[in-house]
Design a protein around this motif. Structure first.
Motif, short mmCIF file in Angstrom:
data_model
loop_
_atom_site.label_atom_id
_atom_site.label_comp_id
_atom_site.label_asym_id
_atom_site.label_seq_id
_atom_site.Cartn_x
_atom_site.Cartn_y
_atom_site.Cartn_z
N GLN A 1 0.83 -1.21 0.00
CA GLN A 1 0.00 0.00 0.00
C GLN A 1 0.86 1.26 0.00
OE1 GLN A 1 -2.60 -1.67 3.50
NE2 GLN A 1 -3.89 -0.23 2.35
N GLY A 2 0.24 2.36 -0.40
CA GLY A 2 0.92 3.65 -0.36
C GLY A 2 1.97 3.78 -1.45
N LYS A 3 2.85 4.76 -1.27
CA LYS A 3 3.90 5.06 -2.24
C LYS A 3 5.25 4.74 -1.62
CE LYS A 3 6.11 9.00 -4.54
NZ LYS A 3 6.11 10.48 -4.67
N LYS A 4 6.03 3.94 -2.32
CA LYS A 4 7.35 3.58 -1.83
C LYS A 4 8.27 4.81 -1.88
CE LYS A 4 11.08 0.24 -2.51
NZ LYS A 4 11.56 -0.94 -3.31
N VAL A 5 9.02 5.04 -0.80
CA VAL A 5 9.95 6.18 -0.76
C VAL A 5 11.33 5.68 -0.40
CG1 VAL A 5 8.20 7.89 -0.18
CG2 VAL A 5 9.35 6.68 1.66
N SER A 6 12.34 6.41 -0.84
CA SER A 6 13.71 6.00 -0.57
C SER A 6 14.08 6.27 0.88
CB SER A 6 14.68 6.76 -1.50
OG SER A 6 14.65 8.14 -1.20
N LYS A 7 15.10 5.59 1.33
CA LYS A 7 15.58 5.77 2.70
C LYS A 7 16.00 7.22 2.95
CE LYS A 7 19.10 3.85 5.81
NZ LYS A 7 20.22 2.85 5.89
N SER A 8 16.59 7.86 1.94
CA SER A 8 17.05 9.25 2.08
C SER A 8 15.89 10.23 2.12
CB SER A 8 17.99 9.60 0.93
OG SER A 8 17.32 9.49 -0.32
N ASP A 9 14.70 9.80 1.72
CA ASP A 9 13.53 10.69 1.67
C ASP A 9 12.55 10.39 2.80
OD1 ASP A 9 11.98 12.77 0.55
OD2 ASP A 9 10.74 11.32 -0.52
N LEU A 10 12.98 9.64 3.79
CA LEU A 10 12.09 9.29 4.91
C LEU A 10 11.55 10.55 5.58
CD1 LEU A 10 13.73 6.35 6.89
CD2 LEU A 10 11.37 6.47 6.08
N LYS A 11 10.24 10.55 5.83
CA LYS A 11 9.60 11.68 6.52
C LYS A 11 8.74 11.17 7.66
CE LYS A 11 9.43 14.82 2.55
NZ LYS A 11 8.54 15.64 1.68
N ARG A 12 8.47 12.06 8.58
CA ARG A 12 7.61 11.75 9.71
C ARG A 12 6.26 11.22 9.21
NH1 ARG A 12 7.18 13.27 15.23
NH2 ARG A 12 5.10 13.85 15.94
N GLY A 13 5.84 10.09 9.72
CA GLY A 13 4.58 9.49 9.31
C GLY A 13 4.71 8.36 8.31
N ASP A 14 5.91 8.17 7.74
CA ASP A 14 6.11 7.06 6.81
C ASP A 14 6.17 5.74 7.57
OD1 ASP A 14 6.24 8.84 4.71
OD2 ASP A 14 8.43 8.83 4.59
N LEU A 15 5.68 4.66 6.93
CA LEU A 15 5.81 3.33 7.52
C LEU A 15 7.12 2.70 7.07
CD1 LEU A 15 2.29 1.63 7.39
CD2 LEU A 15 3.39 2.86 9.26
N MET A 16 7.82 2.12 8.03
CA MET A 16 9.08 1.44 7.73
C MET A 16 8.89 -0.06 7.91
SD MET A 16 11.75 3.97 9.74
CE MET A 16 13.20 3.22 8.99
N PHE A 17 9.34 -0.81 6.91
CA PHE A 17 9.19 -2.26 6.93
C PHE A 17 10.56 -2.92 7.09
CE2 PHE A 17 5.46 -0.62 4.83
CZ PHE A 17 4.43 -1.38 5.36
N PHE A 18 10.60 -3.95 7.95
CA PHE A 18 11.85 -4.63 8.28
C PHE A 18 11.65 -6.14 8.14
CE2 PHE A 18 11.42 -0.79 10.78
CZ PHE A 18 12.66 -0.17 10.71
N THR A 19 12.75 -6.84 7.99
CA THR A 19 12.73 -8.29 8.18
C THR A 19 13.08 -8.57 9.64
OG1 THR A 19 13.51 -10.41 7.32
CG2 THR A 19 15.16 -8.65 7.49
N ASN A 20 13.25 -9.81 9.99
CA ASN A 20 13.68 -10.16 11.35
C ASN A 20 14.50 -11.44 11.28
OD1 ASN A 20 11.76 -12.27 11.11
ND2 ASN A 20 10.16 -10.98 12.01
N ALA A 21 14.93 -11.90 12.44
CA ALA A 21 15.84 -13.04 12.47
C ALA A 21 15.23 -14.30 11.84
CB ALA A 21 16.27 -13.32 13.91
N SER A 22 13.92 -14.48 12.01
CA SER A 22 13.28 -15.70 11.50
C SER A 22 12.90 -15.60 10.02
CB SER A 22 12.04 -16.03 12.33
OG SER A 22 11.08 -14.99 12.20
N ARG A 23 12.90 -14.40 9.43
CA ARG A 23 12.45 -14.23 8.05
C ARG A 23 13.53 -13.68 7.12
NH1 ARG A 23 7.19 -14.41 6.58
NH2 ARG A 23 5.71 -15.01 8.22
N LYS A 24 14.69 -13.35 7.63
CA LYS A 24 15.69 -12.66 6.81
C LYS A 24 16.19 -13.48 5.61
CE LYS A 24 19.52 -13.92 9.92
NZ LYS A 24 20.30 -14.74 8.96
N ASP A 25 16.03 -14.79 5.65
CA ASP A 25 16.50 -15.63 4.55
C ASP A 25 15.40 -15.96 3.55
OD1 ASP A 25 19.12 -15.75 5.56
OD2 ASP A 25 18.58 -17.40 6.92
N LYS A 26 14.19 -15.45 3.79
CA LYS A 26 13.10 -15.67 2.84
C LYS A 26 13.22 -14.69 1.68
CE LYS A 26 9.91 -17.46 6.37
NZ LYS A 26 9.80 -18.84 5.84
N VAL A 27 12.34 -14.82 0.71
CA VAL A 27 12.40 -13.94 -0.47
C VAL A 27 11.07 -13.20 -0.63
CG1 VAL A 27 14.09 -15.38 -1.66
CG2 VAL A 27 11.65 -15.80 -2.01
#
Length: 274
Positions: A203-229
């Motif tokens: 959802q929404g519009k993907k933005v670059s790391k350098s363009d991060l602004k207040r209110g943007d959602l940040m998505f991460f992997t984690n230890a159990s999912r980092k090797d998935k695709v």
């Protein structure tokens, strides 16, 4: 005859003296003649300065800020009132932050688990962040700060099914990362988010790391999912506040904290929802 000659000689001498004085004066050598006394001092008229319109340079608008309480030690009591005589409703850990609402007799006023609470000024400092120009984003964040301290429960019941249909069993007494974001965006901006991180990331519009602004959602992997695709790598979501801070819930309770180097190593992408 002699008298006439003497008179003529005298007249000649007088005329010669008179003419000599005039000649001397006209040559500029006479001590008693000053041309300025006759004509006045001659000066050039002052040069006229061109009219230059005054230009006022407007001051740049001041950035609006929001204040937060940052806790300076572990185990600080969060109390129901402004004083040690009030019951402790929770504890705050070092470096976590809470919204600054006001202060009262040596205590900071804030929100915790959707209730008004107090933390001693002895164990806190106030810090500021730049607010978003978008009032809807600030409303979303305000919904999140009121839920700080709510316990993390994996798979907590969502507010709605992703299409705005409310689900039975929802409670603000438990959130996981994606259910908290869904709740915040619906309550703050009437924005529908999907039910988990792997559907919200589309959802929404993907933005670059350098363009991060207040209110943007940040998505991460984690230890159990980092090797998935693909989207299967995504295992966590948080809302960015600015200055390297996020509001989220992960394994313990909803909080504001800095993004750690480990979490940055799990970063995948950011999306702008509003």
């Amino acid at each position: 005859m002699k008298i006439k000659n003497l008179a003529a000689i005298f007249a000649a001498i007088t005329l010669s003296a008179t003419l000599g004085g005039c000649a001397a004066s006209s040559s500029g050598d006479g001590a008693d003649f000053n041309q300025d006394e006759i004509y006045g001092e001659v000066t050039a008229p002052p040069a006229e300065e061109p009219d230059v319109p005054s230009v006022s340079v407007p001051e740049p608008p001041k950035k609006k800020t929001v204040s937060y309480i940052s806790v300076t030690r572990d185990g600080v009591n969060i109390r129901a009132g402004a004083g040690t005589g009030y019951s402790a409703v929770g504890t705050a850990e070092k470096s976590t932050m809470y919204e600054y609402i006001g202060e009262e007799e040596g205590w900071y006023k804030t929100k915790y688990r959707n209730k008004t609470v107090y933390i001693s000024k002895k164990y806190c400092v106030v810090t500021e962040m730049t607010k978003s120009d978008n009032e809807r984003i600030e409303a979303v964040i305000a919904e999140g700060t009121s839920q700080l301290g709510v316990p993390y429960v994996y798979g907590a019941v969502r507010l709605h099914d992703g299409n705005g249909n409310f689900l039975k069993g929802f409670s603000t007494n438990a959130f996981d990362c994606s259910s908290l974001m869904q709740y915040m965006f619906y309550k703050g901006a009437n924005k529908l988010l999907q039910v988990n991180t792997r559907t919200q990331v589309s959802q929404g519009k993907k933005v670059s790391k350098s363009d991060l602004k207040r209110g943007d959602l940040m998505f991460f992997t984690n230890a159990s999912r980092k090797d998935k695709v693909g989207v299967e790598r995504i295992g966590h979501v948080a809302i960015y506040l600015g200055d390297n801070y996020i509001l989220h819930t992960a394994s313990d309770y909803a909080k504001i904290e800095q993004i750690s180097p480990t979490r940055w190593s799990y970063y995948i992408q950011a999306n702008r929802m509003i």
